[in-house]
Design an enzyme around this catalytic site. Structure first.
Site, PDB file in Angstrom:
ATOM      1  N   SER A 277     -42.161  -5.206 -34.835  1.00 49.34           N
ATOM      2  CA  SER A 277     -40.755  -4.892 -35.060  1.00 49.34           C
ATOM      3  C   SER A 277     -40.491  -3.426 -34.802  1.00 49.34           C
ATOM      4  O   SER A 277     -41.396  -2.595 -34.781  1.00 49.34           O
ATOM      5  CB  SER A 277     -40.379  -5.222 -36.494  1.00 49.34           C
ATOM      6  OG  SER A 277     -41.099  -4.340 -37.337  1.00 49.34           O
ATOM      7  N   LYS A 278     -39.216  -3.154 -34.618  1.00 48.03           N
ATOM      8  CA  LYS A 278     -38.748  -1.816 -34.334  1.00 48.03           C
ATOM      9  C   LYS A 278     -39.163  -0.848 -35.438  1.00 48.03           C
ATOM     10  O   LYS A 278     -39.462   0.300 -35.178  1.00 48.03           O
ATOM     11  CB  LYS A 278     -37.217  -1.869 -34.292  1.00 48.03           C
ATOM     12  CG  LYS A 278     -36.614  -1.144 -33.132  1.00 48.03           C
ATOM     13  CD  LYS A 278     -35.144  -1.399 -33.140  1.00 48.03           C
ATOM     14  CE  LYS A 278     -34.483  -0.600 -32.044  1.00 48.03           C
ATOM     15  NZ  LYS A 278     -33.112  -0.961 -31.856  1.00 48.03           N
ATOM     16  N   ARG A 279     -39.174  -1.357 -36.658  1.00 48.86           N
ATOM     17  CA  ARG A 279     -39.449  -0.488 -37.789  1.00 48.86           C
ATOM     18  C   ARG A 279     -40.822   0.175 -37.701  1.00 48.86           C
ATOM     19  O   ARG A 279     -41.020   1.269 -38.164  1.00 48.86           O
ATOM     20  CB  ARG A 279     -39.317  -1.262 -39.105  1.00 48.86           C
ATOM     21  CG  ARG A 279     -38.070  -0.876 -39.865  1.00 48.86           C
ATOM     22  CD  ARG A 279     -37.822  -1.821 -41.011  1.00 48.86           C
ATOM     23  NE  ARG A 279     -37.487  -3.156 -40.531  1.00 48.86           N
ATOM     24  CZ  ARG A 279     -38.097  -4.252 -40.930  1.00 48.86           C
ATOM     25  NH1 ARG A 279     -39.093  -4.188 -41.778  1.00 48.86           N
ATOM     26  NH2 ARG A 279     -37.729  -5.413 -40.466  1.00 48.86           N
ATOM     27  N   GLN A 280     -41.786  -0.532 -37.110  1.00 49.67           N
ATOM     28  CA  GLN A 280     -43.139   0.034 -37.080  1.00 49.67           C
ATOM     29  C   GLN A 280     -43.469   0.751 -35.767  1.00 49.67           C
ATOM     30  O   GLN A 280     -44.620   0.975 -35.457  1.00 49.67           O
ATOM     31  CB  GLN A 280     -44.159  -1.058 -37.365  1.00 49.67           C
ATOM     32  CG  GLN A 280     -44.042  -1.565 -38.784  1.00 49.67           C
ATOM     33  CD  GLN A 280     -45.327  -2.194 -39.276  1.00 49.67           C
ATOM     34  OE1 GLN A 280     -46.401  -1.888 -38.811  1.00 49.67           O
ATOM     35  NE2 GLN A 280     -45.189  -3.096 -40.227  1.00 49.67           N
ATOM     36  N   GLY A 281     -42.479   1.071 -34.995  1.00 53.49           N
ATOM     37  CA  GLY A 281     -42.767   1.811 -33.755  1.00 53.49           C
ATOM     38  C   GLY A 281     -41.843   1.378 -32.640  1.00 53.49           C
ATOM     39  O   GLY A 281     -40.934   0.584 -32.853  1.00 53.49           O
TER      40      GLY A 281
END
Ligand code: GLU
Length: 512
Positions: A277-281
């Site tokens: 996901s976007k949240r992790q990179g």
């Protein structure tokens, strides 16, 4: 070109959400590899029927991203100037062209087609009009949730509204959707090329909306109609679409169309095994190019996300041509594929070593331009030749193009902080240090400008040092670089050139 019955035709059918997700890129790549391997066609179709998610410029960016990886589209949508075959301008996107016999290849340009097919299903009793308001649907859903029942439409309109009544409502402009009438009590089975036999019970499938009240089709309807009309033979897509496949199979059946083959690719996971996901990179493939990864390394890395060359095969570096030759769905795994940035860094370093110096120079130039130390060096007339020498030294250790020069900024500035403590080897005294620096100075002075190459510099300095390597080379490195860790003093002196190297040594000698 006439489409031959035995041809292998695959497609990449992204929804333009703003950027090309790594997962989408992998889907595109696998489709492309198989198309090339099987001498088939790779088609690019745009699935833009969700008008709520419209993002200005997203279609163009998507095609641009594929172009930057040299993934060649045979048919479908192209950017202006990048299409060689007969093409026509897209109706909805001014910068886009479409080429091929099964167009348009942009779903928002095919609305009439979907409507016609949806109505055909209603006539045949395999779909029905539904006039329920969103409030009513919300109510049913809430009730089902409290009763712990699966969320499903209750078929009110199917059971209570006659075809004549439905026609009247439509004439009176009452908003409606068309729903698929999913048969009850049946089993849908298909052979997935990655997962083997997959079975679904129709009782768990909702009466899917096919045509929305704004006249746009849903993904399911448009996707099936297009895959059929575009004569797609293999559907290769992410696992997240697996649960949609039984609905699609029903549609193929109702329309009396031959089903294509299906392959669902494993999910991409973060190292903690959550969905990538976007949240992790970063998840946009473009961002990796911007960060200094080579396109070859990214293709290589993404190909290995879910695929391996087979048991006993140890090859890890693959060119695009090798991937075309070796890739097969037989070696795609079912389990999720972990996105491991360390592996990407390693692959990138390998690829940096493989490309030619000229190529490395050209590709790294835009990263040099972003560095302050390069800007000031440019004012000192540090030329292409100089940068290439730095690259020869850095190439072996460089992980990303964006790292160029970072570790070795002393190549670009002579403002180097050196204290006696920093240049003294072990317990040598200052006068010993001075003596050794003078020896280095002398040795380097005696190398003629024309003989100033790595081999000579190394040979002469080593001869001078004899047994006392540390005593000679440690202070030399320190005065040339101001760092304890750096490339060898031979390499540094070679890049700096005779004049600059001597000046740096003399400057320190004057102060200690
Ligand atoms: N439009 C879908 C997507 O965004 C396509 C899925 C499919 O390939 O069927 O990925």
């Amino acid at each position: 070109m006439l489409i031959n019955k035995n041809q292998f035709r695959v497609r990449f059918a992204p929804s333009p959400t703003g950027y090309l997700h790594i997962g989408g890129f992998r889907t595109a790549l696998y489709n492309y590899l198989l198309a090339k391997k099987n001498k088939g066609q790779f088609i690019l179709r745009i699935e833009d029927t969700d008008q709520n998610r419209f993002v200005e410029g997203a279609v163009e960016r998507l095609i641009q991203s594929l172009n930057s990886f040299a993934i060649k589209i045979d048919e479908g949508v192209f950017l202006k100037n990048s299409c060689s075959s007969k093409s026509s301008p897209s109706k909805n996107y001014p910068l886009v062209l479409e080429a091929g016999e099964s167009g348009p290849y942009i779903q928002s340009e095919r609305l009439e087609i979907y409507k016609k097919y949806a109505e055909e299903l209603v006539t045949k009793g395999q779909a029905y009009y539904c006039f329920c308001s969103s409030e009513r649907l919300k109510e049913i859903r809430e009730k089902q949730i409290t009763q712990k029942k699966p969320a499903r439409y209750d078929r009110y309109c199917l059971e209570n509204i006659s075809p004549e009544e439905a026609q009247k409502k439509i004439e009176n402009k009452i908003p409606y959707v068309i729903r698929l009438k999913v048969p009850r009590g049946e089993i849908i089975e298909f052979e997935d090329l990655v997962r083997g036999k997959v079975i679904f019970q129709t009782d768990l499938i909702d009466d899917q909306i096919l045509l929305k009240s704004d006249g746009y089709p849903t993904y399911h309807l448009a996707n099936v109609i297009d895959d059929h009309e575009m004569k797609i033979t293999q559907i290769i897509r992410g696992e997240e679409w697996l649960s949609s496949t039984p609905k699609h199979i029903l549609l193929y059946k109702f329309f009396n169309w031959k089903e294509p083959k299906f392959a669902h690719l494993p999910l991409l996971l973060n190292p903690d095994k959550s969905k990538l996901s976007k949240r992790q990179g970063d998840v946009a493939i473009e961002d990796y190019l911007k960060k200094g990864y080579l396109k070859e390394a990214l293709i290589n890395f993404v190909a290995l996300l879910g695929w391996n060359p087979g048991k006993g095969e140890t090859q890890e570096i693959f060119t695009l041509a090798e991937l075309i030759e070796k890739f097969s769905l037989n070696h795609v795994h079912k389990g999720g594929a972990v996105f491991d940035t360390k592996k990407l860094d390693w692959l990138n370093a390998q690829w940096i070593k493989q490309i030619s110096l000229d190529d490395l120079y050209k590709r790294s130039l835009k990263f040099w331009e972003q560095k302050d130390f390069y800007q000031s060096a440019k004012e000192d007339n540090k030329t292409e030749k100089y940068i290439k020498k730095v690259l020869i030294i850095e190439k072996e250790r460089l992980q990303k193009l964006s790292d160029v020069g970072e570790e070795n900024q002393f190549f670009f500035t002579d403002r180097i902080a050196t204290s006696l403590d920093a240049i003294r080897w072990k317990n040598s005294t200052s006068s010993e240090t001075k003596t050794y620096l003078k020896k280095s100075l002398n040795t380097l002075e005696n190398i003629k400008e024309n003989d100033w190459n790595l081999k000579n510099i190394e040979k002469h300095l080593l001869a001078k040092a004899g047994e006392k390597r540390g005593d000679l080379l440690f202070p030399l490195r320190a005065v040339l670089t101001g760092q304890k860790k750096s490339p060898s003093p031979f390499e540094v002196a070679w890049v700096l050139g005779k004049k600059e190297s001597l000046e740096r040594i003399e400057k320190v000698l004057d102060t200690i």
